[in-house]
Design a protein around this motif. Structure first.
Motif, short mmCIF file in Angstrom:
data_model
loop_
_atom_site.label_atom_id
_atom_site.label_comp_id
_atom_site.label_asym_id
_atom_site.label_seq_id
_atom_site.Cartn_x
_atom_site.Cartn_y
_atom_site.Cartn_z
N GLU A 1 0.82 -1.21 0.00
CA GLU A 1 0.00 0.00 0.00
C GLU A 1 0.85 1.26 0.00
OE1 GLU A 1 -3.55 -2.15 2.60
OE2 GLU A 1 -2.45 -0.44 3.39
N THR A 2 1.98 1.20 0.73
CA THR A 2 2.88 2.34 0.77
C THR A 2 4.27 1.85 0.40
OG1 THR A 2 3.20 1.99 3.13
CG2 THR A 2 1.54 3.57 2.49
N ALA B 1 10.18 2.98 -7.24
CA ALA B 1 9.39 3.56 -6.15
C ALA B 1 9.10 5.03 -6.39
CB ALA B 1 10.12 3.37 -4.81
N VAL B 2 10.03 5.72 -7.00
CA VAL B 2 9.83 7.15 -7.27
C VAL B 2 8.68 7.36 -8.25
CG1 VAL B 2 10.92 9.22 -8.23
CG2 VAL B 2 12.24 7.69 -6.75
N GLN B 3 8.45 6.38 -9.12
CA GLN B 3 7.42 6.49 -10.15
C GLN B 3 6.11 5.80 -9.75
OE1 GLN B 3 7.75 8.30 -12.83
NE2 GLN B 3 9.91 8.79 -12.52
N HIS C 1 -1.95 12.37 -6.98
CA HIS C 1 -1.21 11.14 -6.69
C HIS C 1 0.29 11.41 -6.57
CE1 HIS C 1 -4.40 8.18 -6.75
NE2 HIS C 1 -4.86 8.65 -7.90
N LEU C 2 0.81 12.28 -7.44
CA LEU C 2 2.23 12.63 -7.35
C LEU C 2 2.52 13.37 -6.05
CD1 LEU C 2 5.08 12.88 -8.39
CD2 LEU C 2 4.35 14.75 -9.88
N LEU C 3 1.65 14.28 -5.66
CA LEU C 3 1.82 14.99 -4.40
C LEU C 3 1.82 14.02 -3.22
CD1 LEU C 3 -0.54 18.03 -5.10
CD2 LEU C 3 1.94 18.17 -4.77
N GLU D 1 4.81 11.26 1.10
CA GLU D 1 5.26 10.01 1.74
C GLU D 1 6.79 9.90 1.74
OE1 GLU D 1 1.29 7.47 0.35
OE2 GLU D 1 3.24 7.09 -0.59
N ASP D 2 7.43 10.47 0.72
CA ASP D 2 8.88 10.39 0.61
C ASP D 2 9.58 11.57 1.27
OD1 ASP D 2 8.45 8.07 -0.75
OD2 ASP D 2 8.93 8.85 -2.74
#
Length: 206
Positions: free
Chosen positions: A105-106, A119-121, A158-160, A165-166
């Protein structure tokens, strides 16, 4: 897509569900190939109906046929949604309850190696990203990109979410210098996925 599905199937069975230790490598290979093939077949079976329903709903809501860029975006979104649904039903729900499925999920860089999903994408893939962005990020996407289409703003949210999260700094407004690199990253990913950068749903007229 087929290679990505196979990689997801193999990783999930090996790392989260578990394979019989007595199986030979050939037995394991045949089993994983069969599971991946069945999932791909089911995705292909469901996609046409889902895409047709998506287009019919859009036409019902707007009173006319969508233009070409919007049609492409709607079809791509339906494909992604069905892919995520089938993966959940045929794969992720088989993970034993005692296993921690939070990684699905994350995701982190360790969860998705380079040959699976960077993971970045992960914001680009329904099965890899957090299903729904935080509500305030939907509002932030509207604030940052009011002149852009609904699809662009949805993907921006979604990108935000992934950036939050990162631990990355989020643009806070239209005048923020961070907005330009954010928009470039968003558009680069959408172009790579053949998603239209224009279409209906802008909050403000150009």
């Amino acid at each position: 897509m087929t290679q990505q599905i196979h990689a997801l199937v193999e990783q999930t069975w090996r790392d989260h569900i578990g394979l019989p230790p007595e199986w030979t490598p050939e037995q394991t290979r045949r089993f994983l190939n069969g599971e991946a093939a069945a999932i791909c077949t089911e995705i292909d079976r469901r996609i046409p109906g889902a895409q047709l329903l998506t287009l019919q709903r859009w036409k019902s809501e707007h009173g006319h046929e969508p233009d070409y860029p919007t049609t492409v975006g709607l079809l791509n979104n339906a494909r992604q949604s069905i892919t995520e649904l089938v993966l959940t039903e045929a794969l992720y729900e088989k993970i034993p309850p005692e296993n921690d499925a939070a990684e699905l999920e994350t995701p982190s860089a360790a969860t998705y190696p380079d040959n699976l999903v960077d993971a970045v994408q992960r914001w680009r893939y329904p099965w890899a990203r957090t299903p729904e962005p935080d509500r305030d990020l939907d509002d932030l996407a509207d604030l940052l990109l009011p002149h852009r289409s609904t699809l662009v703003r949805v993907m921006a949210a979604h990108l935000l979410q992934v950036m939050r999260e990162d631990g990355q700094t989020l643009p806070v407004g239209p005048a923020d210098p961070a907005l330009s690199p954010f928009t470039n990253r968003l558009e680069e990913g959408m172009r790579a996925d053949n998603q239209p950068l224009d279409g209906p749903g802008a909050l403000n007229a150009r």
